[in-house]
Design a protein around this motif. Structure first.
Motif, PDB file in Angstrom:
ATOM      1  N   ARG A 160       0.786  -1.228   0.042  1.00  0.00           N
ATOM      2  CA  ARG A 160       0.078   0.088   0.042  1.00  0.00           C
ATOM      3  C   ARG A 160       0.873   1.310  -0.027  1.00  0.00           C
ATOM      4  NH1 ARG A 160      -4.663  -2.413   1.644  1.00  0.00           N
ATOM      5  NH2 ARG A 160      -4.208  -4.360   2.581  1.00  0.00           N
ATOM      6  N   ILE A 161       0.396   2.414  -0.668  1.00  0.00           N
ATOM      7  CA  ILE A 161       0.815   3.714  -0.645  1.00  0.00           C
ATOM      8  C   ILE A 161       0.306   4.863  -0.076  1.00  0.00           C
ATOM      9  CG2 ILE A 161       2.320   5.179  -2.274  1.00  0.00           C
ATOM     10  CD1 ILE A 161       3.097   2.908  -3.921  1.00  0.00           C
ATOM     11  N   VAL A 162       0.836   5.636   0.618  1.00  0.00           N
ATOM     12  CA  VAL A 162       0.170   7.020   0.982  1.00  0.00           C
ATOM     13  C   VAL A 162       1.058   7.922   0.277  1.00  0.00           C
ATOM     14  CG1 VAL A 162      -0.421   8.592   2.660  1.00  0.00           C
ATOM     15  CG2 VAL A 162      -0.961   6.248   3.129  1.00  0.00           C
ATOM     16  N   TYR A 163       0.728   8.490  -0.810  1.00  0.00           N
ATOM     17  CA  TYR A 163       1.741   9.558  -1.351  1.00  0.00           C
ATOM     18  C   TYR A 163       1.226  10.900  -0.922  1.00  0.00           C
ATOM     19  CZ  TYR A 163       4.079  12.181  -5.202  1.00  0.00           C
ATOM     20  OH  TYR A 163       4.818  12.926  -5.954  1.00  0.00           O
ATOM     21  N   PHE A 164       2.292  11.957  -0.610  1.00  0.00           N
ATOM     22  CA  PHE A 164       1.858  13.323  -0.465  1.00  0.00           C
ATOM     23  C   PHE A 164       2.618  14.040  -1.360  1.00  0.00           C
ATOM     24  CE2 PHE A 164       3.025  17.364   1.340  1.00  0.00           C
ATOM     25  CZ  PHE A 164       1.934  17.790   1.778  1.00  0.00           C
ATOM     26  N   GLY A 165       2.073  15.096  -2.027  1.00  0.00           N
ATOM     27  CA  GLY A 165       2.545  16.000  -3.054  1.00  0.00           C
ATOM     28  C   GLY A 165       2.505  17.473  -2.446  1.00  0.00           C
ATOM     29  N   ASP A 166       3.469  17.976  -2.100  1.00  0.00           N
ATOM     30  CA  ASP A 166       3.362  19.382  -1.706  1.00  0.00           C
ATOM     31  C   ASP A 166       3.218  20.454  -2.490  1.00  0.00           C
ATOM     32  OD1 ASP A 166       3.473  21.386   0.276  1.00  0.00           O
ATOM     33  OD2 ASP A 166       5.743  21.041   0.927  1.00  0.00           O
ATOM     34  N   THR A 167       2.216  20.340  -3.239  1.00  0.00           N
ATOM     35  CA  THR A 167       2.047  21.432  -4.192  1.00  0.00           C
ATOM     36  C   THR A 167       1.660  22.781  -4.132  1.00  0.00           C
ATOM     37  OG1 THR A 167      -0.485  20.585  -3.871  1.00  0.00           O
ATOM     38  CG2 THR A 167       0.725  19.373  -5.647  1.00  0.00           C
ATOM     39  N   ALA A 168       1.419  22.878  -2.614  1.00  0.00           N
ATOM     40  CA  ALA A 168       1.334  24.417  -2.131  1.00  0.00           C
ATOM     41  C   ALA A 168       2.750  25.064  -2.126  1.00  0.00           C
ATOM     42  CB  ALA A 168       0.677  24.525  -0.775  1.00  0.00           C
ATOM     43  N   ARG A 169       3.829  24.269  -1.980  1.00  0.00           N
ATOM     44  CA  ARG A 169       5.233  24.981  -1.744  1.00  0.00           C
ATOM     45  C   ARG A 169       6.088  24.284  -3.050  1.00  0.00           C
ATOM     46  NH1 ARG A 169       5.327  23.830   4.715  1.00  0.00           N
ATOM     47  NH2 ARG A 169       5.444  21.681   4.052  1.00  0.00           N
ATOM     48  N   VAL A 170       5.695  23.578  -3.811  1.00  0.00           N
ATOM     49  CA  VAL A 170       6.438  23.282  -5.145  1.00  0.00           C
ATOM     50  C   VAL A 170       7.173  24.642  -5.775  1.00  0.00           C
ATOM     51  CG1 VAL A 170       4.526  23.324  -6.493  1.00  0.00           C
ATOM     52  CG2 VAL A 170       6.604  21.777  -7.047  1.00  0.00           C
ATOM     53  N   PRO A 171       8.202  24.768  -6.139  1.00  0.00           N
ATOM     54  CA  PRO A 171       9.247  23.795  -6.243  1.00  0.00           C
ATOM     55  C   PRO A 171      10.128  23.566  -5.109  1.00  0.00           C
ATOM     56  CG  PRO A 171       9.702  25.423  -7.714  1.00  0.00           C
ATOM     57  CD  PRO A 171       8.254  25.719  -7.112  1.00  0.00           C
ATOM     58  N   TYR A 183      10.198  21.573   5.539  1.00  0.00           N
ATOM     59  CA  TYR A 183       8.954  20.954   4.906  1.00  0.00           C
ATOM     60  C   TYR A 183       9.096  19.480   4.855  1.00  0.00           C
ATOM     61  CZ  TYR A 183       8.544  25.714   2.626  1.00  0.00           C
ATOM     62  OH  TYR A 183       8.315  27.166   2.391  1.00  0.00           O
ATOM     63  N   SER A 184      10.267  18.873   4.889  1.00  0.00           N
ATOM     64  CA  SER A 184      10.306  17.266   4.902  1.00  0.00           C
ATOM     65  C   SER A 184       9.959  16.866   6.239  1.00  0.00           C
ATOM     66  CB  SER A 184      11.677  16.868   4.512  1.00  0.00           C
ATOM     67  OG  SER A 184      12.154  17.044   3.317  1.00  0.00           O
ATOM     68  N   ARG A 185      10.329  17.700   7.210  1.00  0.00           N
ATOM     69  CA  ARG A 185       9.744  17.052   8.805  1.00  0.00           C
ATOM     70  C   ARG A 185       8.392  17.265   8.945  1.00  0.00           C
ATOM     71  NH1 ARG A 185      12.685  20.926  11.204  1.00  0.00           N
ATOM     72  NH2 ARG A 185      14.592  19.352  11.400  1.00  0.00           N
ATOM     73  N   GLN A 186       7.735  18.254   8.500  1.00  0.00           N
ATOM     74  CA  GLN A 186       6.387  18.565   8.404  1.00  0.00           C
ATOM     75  C   GLN A 186       5.655  17.198   7.895  1.00  0.00           C
ATOM     76  OE1 GLN A 186       5.866  22.340   6.825  1.00  0.00           O
ATOM     77  NE2 GLN A 186       5.700  23.287   8.863  1.00  0.00           N
ATOM     78  N   ILE A 187       6.167  16.788   6.527  1.00  0.00           N
ATOM     79  CA  ILE A 187       5.510  15.920   5.752  1.00  0.00           C
ATOM     80  C   ILE A 187       5.690  14.508   6.244  1.00  0.00           C
ATOM     81  CG2 ILE A 187       5.451  14.679   3.624  1.00  0.00           C
ATOM     82  CD1 ILE A 187       6.555  17.395   2.360  1.00  0.00           C
ATOM     83  N   ILE A 188       6.914  14.338   7.047  1.00  0.00           N
ATOM     84  CA  ILE A 188       6.973  12.844   7.838  1.00  0.00           C
ATOM     85  C   ILE A 188       6.056  12.873   8.886  1.00  0.00           C
ATOM     86  CG2 ILE A 188       8.601  11.346   8.790  1.00  0.00           C
ATOM     87  CD1 ILE A 188      10.624  12.277   6.979  1.00  0.00           C
ATOM     88  N   ARG A 189       5.851  13.779   9.707  1.00  0.00           N
ATOM     89  CA  ARG A 189       4.782  14.111  10.696  1.00  0.00           C
ATOM     90  C   ARG A 189       3.516  13.537  10.249  1.00  0.00           C
ATOM     91  NH1 ARG A 189       6.900  19.499  13.252  1.00  0.00           N
ATOM     92  NH2 ARG A 189       8.802  18.825  14.135  1.00  0.00           N
ATOM     93  N   MET A 218      -5.814   0.500  -2.395  1.00  0.00           N
ATOM     94  CA  MET A 218      -4.376   0.384  -2.099  1.00  0.00           C
ATOM     95  C   MET A 218      -3.619   1.618  -1.721  1.00  0.00           C
ATOM     96  SD  MET A 218      -2.862  -2.998  -3.481  1.00  0.00           S
ATOM     97  CE  MET A 218      -1.411  -2.871  -2.890  1.00  0.00           C
ATOM     98  N   TYR A 219      -3.871   2.655  -2.688  1.00  0.00           N
ATOM     99  CA  TYR A 219      -3.217   3.963  -2.864  1.00  0.00           C
ATOM    100  C   TYR A 219      -3.767   4.979  -2.669  1.00  0.00           C
ATOM    101  CZ  TYR A 219      -0.521   0.489  -5.888  1.00  0.00           C
ATOM    102  OH  TYR A 219       0.146  -0.468  -6.030  1.00  0.00           O
ATOM    103  N   ARG A 220      -3.265   5.751  -1.510  1.00  0.00           N
ATOM    104  CA  ARG A 220      -4.179   7.267  -1.183  1.00  0.00           C
ATOM    105  C   ARG A 220      -3.236   8.444  -1.457  1.00  0.00           C
ATOM    106  NH1 ARG A 220      -5.223   4.114   3.407  1.00  0.00           N
ATOM    107  NH2 ARG A 220      -4.023   5.499   4.709  1.00  0.00           N
ATOM    108  N   PHE A 221      -3.864   9.301  -1.759  1.00  0.00           N
ATOM    109  CA  PHE A 221      -3.173  10.598  -2.388  1.00  0.00           C
ATOM    110  C   PHE A 221      -3.667  12.069  -1.482  1.00  0.00           C
ATOM    111  CE2 PHE A 221      -3.241   7.392  -5.789  1.00  0.00           C
ATOM    112  CZ  PHE A 221      -1.785   7.429  -6.181  1.00  0.00           C
ATOM    113  N   TYR A 222      -2.480  12.563  -1.151  1.00  0.00           N
ATOM    114  CA  TYR A 222      -2.860  13.692  -0.419  1.00  0.00           C
ATOM    115  C   TYR A 222      -1.718  14.685  -1.220  1.00  0.00           C
ATOM    116  CZ  TYR A 222      -4.815  10.812   3.358  1.00  0.00           C
ATOM    117  OH  TYR A 222      -5.428  10.091   3.998  1.00  0.00           O
ATOM    118  N   VAL A 223      -2.568  16.169  -0.991  1.00  0.00           N
ATOM    119  CA  VAL A 223      -1.871  17.184  -1.558  1.00  0.00           C
ATOM    120  C   VAL A 223      -1.853  18.617  -0.639  1.00  0.00           C
ATOM    121  CG1 VAL A 223      -1.863  16.556  -4.268  1.00  0.00           C
ATOM    122  CG2 VAL A 223      -3.794  17.870  -3.063  1.00  0.00           C
TER     123      VAL A 223
END
Lengths: 272, 272
Positions: A31-42, A54-60, A237-242
Motif C-alpha cells: 500500500r502507498i500513501v503519497y503526499f505531494g507538496d503542491t502548495a510549496r512546489v518547487p 518541509y520534509s519534517r512536516q510531511i513525515i509527521r 491500496m493507494y491514497r493521495f494527499y496534496v
C-alpha cells in the motif's frame, strides 16, 4: 509496525509519482500513501533549511497515516534532508539519491558520470559524495536544468522546444565524454527519450526511481516489513494527499499512472 | 500613520521588483519595504485559499515594519486576495490588477483586449471583471503562459527559445485581432521586446506595474500619506526581505534595479 501498513512516499509535487509508479510496478502488494507538496512546489530552488523543515512536516503528517517506512521521492529533499530525517525519526527512511548513485558507480566504465537535476540537488554535491563512496575515482559532472520541470509540467514531453533546451543544457556534458547520466530529478524520466536522443545511444541513463524501488524492497524484507497478505484493487491500496488544490495534480497523475486516481485529499501541511 | 513611514510591497518572489522599480522611478521620495516569498514561489499555480493565506501572513509581517500602505505587486495575489485583504486590514492596500485593467479599457480602440499571465490570474477572471466595469463592451481574451516565468528567471530575456515559446503562446491572440495586450504577470515586462516583436508594433502593451505606481501616488496624496521630507540614498530607503535564501534574489534584483542591493534579510513567514 505491521506488515500491512502503507509506505509513505512524498515529493514537492507531482514528480515523485514516477517513483510511486516504480514501487507499484516492482512491489505491487504494498500500500502507498503519497503526499505531494503542491502548495510549496518547487523545492529545487529553495534552501537546505527550508526543504528540511518541509520534509519534517510531511513525515509527521505521514506518521498519522501509520506508515511503516518512508520514501523521499524528491531528489532535492533526499539531498538536503535525508540524514537529518533519519536521525529524527524512528522508522526506515530511504531517499532516491543513494540508490541512483550506487547504480551510476556500477554502470560507468570510463569513470565519467554526468548528473542533471535542480540547482539545489547539483549544489548539494550529495550525488558525487555517494558515488565516490562506492567508487572513489569517478568524476561527477553536474548540470542544473531548471526549465526541464516546467517543460514537463506543461506536457511538452516530446516537443521541438524541449529538444532545443535539452541540446543547450546537455551540450557541455556531451563534450566531457561521460558514459553514464543520472536523471537526478523525478520529473526527468518523462523526458527520457529526448535526453537519450540528445546524449546519444552510447550513454547509459540511470533512473533513480527504478533503483529506489529495488532498495525499498530490500529494506522491507530485511526489516520484516514486507506485506505478505493478499491485496485489493489500486483504488483501495493507494491514497493521495496534496497541500493545494488537487485538480492539476489529478490530471498529471492520471497521465503517468497506469490507473485513474479518483480521490485526492487536500491537507494543511503547515499544521504538522 | 506617519508620512515618513515606508510602503510595503510584496510578491511571490522576484517579479514584484518590476513594480518596486516603477515606484522608485515615479515616487523617488518614498521608502519601500519589499518582501519576496521566495520559499513558497510560485503563486501562479496555487489556489485562491492558499494565496490568500500567504498574503495575510505577509501583510501581518509588513505591519511590523510600520508600513503606511501596501502594494500587492503580484498579479495572482491581487486577483485572488485583494478584496479580502482590504476588508481585513485597516490601511490602504492596492493591487496591480485594477490599474492595469483601467489602462487597458482606456487604450483599446476595437474593444479586443488580450491578457497574458499565470494560470491563476487567467482563471480568476478578475482582469475581465475590472475592464468591463470601466468599459462594459470590451472582449477580454486570456492566455496563460506558464513557461514565461521560468524563462525570465533563467535570464533568457532575449533568446531564440523564448521567441519560439512566445510565438506559440501568443499565436491565438494574434489571430483574434486584439489591439491591446496586458502583461498580467510582473515578470513579463522583462520580456517586453520579445512580446512586442511577436504581437507586432500595432498592439499596445499595458504594463500594470507602471499604472500601479501612478495609482499609489494618487492614493498617498488623497490620504495625506505622501512623504514630503527629504530623502537619503537608496541603501537606507529600501529594505528587502525574503522567506528563503537570499543569494538568488539578490542576483536577480541587481540585474533589474538601478542600484545594487547590499542587504537582504531572511524571515520565517509562516510565523505571521
Amino acid at each position: 509496525m505491521g506488515r500491512q501498513e502503507p509506505i509513505g512516499v512524498f515529493d514537492s509535487g507531482v514528480g515523485g509519482l514516477t517513483v510511486a509508479r516504480e514501487i507499484m510496478r516492482q512491489i505491487p502488494n504494498e500500500r502507498i500513501v503519497y503526499f505531494g507538496d503542491t502548495a510549496r512546489v518547487p523545492y529545487g530552488s529553495k534552501s537546505k533549511e527550508t526543504v528540511t523543515k518541509y520534509s519534517r512536516q510531511i513525515i509527521r503528517f505521514l506518521q498519522t497515516e501509520n506508515v511503516k517506512a518512508i520514501v523521499i521521492a524528491c531528489n532535492t529533499a533526499s539531498a538536503f534532508a535525508l540524514d537529518t530525517m533519519q536521525k529524527e525519526f524512528d522508522l526506515p527512511i530511504i531517499g532516491v539519491v543513494k540508490p541512483g548513485a550506487k547504480m551510476a558507480a556500477q554502470t560507468t566504465k570510463n569513470g565519467k558520470v554526468g548528473l542533471i537535476g535542480t540547482e539545489g540537488t547539483i549544489r548539494s554535491g550529495v550525488y558525487a559524495e555517494f558515488i565516490k563512496s562506492f567508487k572513489p575515482d569517478v568524476e561527477v559532472i553536474g548540470k542544473a536544468c531548471p526549465l526541464f520541470v516546467p517543460l514537463v509540467e506543461e506536457g511538452m514531453w516530446h516537443d521541438t522546444i524541449t529538444d532545443q533546451m535539452a541540446q543547450r543544457y546537455l551540450e557541455g556534458l556531451k563534450q566531457q565524454d561521460i558514459d553514464t547520466l543520472i536523471m537526478g530529478c523525478t520529473h526527468y524520466p518523462l523526458l527520457r527519450s529526448t535526453i537519450q536522443k540528445t546524449m546519444g545511444e552510447h550513454v547509459n541513463l540511470v533512473n533513480p526511481a527504478y533503483e529506489t524501488a529495488i532498495e525499498l524492497k530490500n529494506v522491507l524484507e530485511r526489516e520484516s516489513l514486507a506485506n505478505i497478505c493478499e491485496v485489493d484493487s489500486p483504488s483501495s491500496m493507494y491514497r493521495f494527499y496534496v497541500s493545494d488544490a488537487a485538480d492539476k495534480f489529478k490530471a498529471f497523475a492520471n497521465a503517468i499512472l497506469p490507473f485513474d486516481i479518483t480521490m485526492t485529499q487536500q491537507i494543511n501541511i503547515e499544521q504538522y
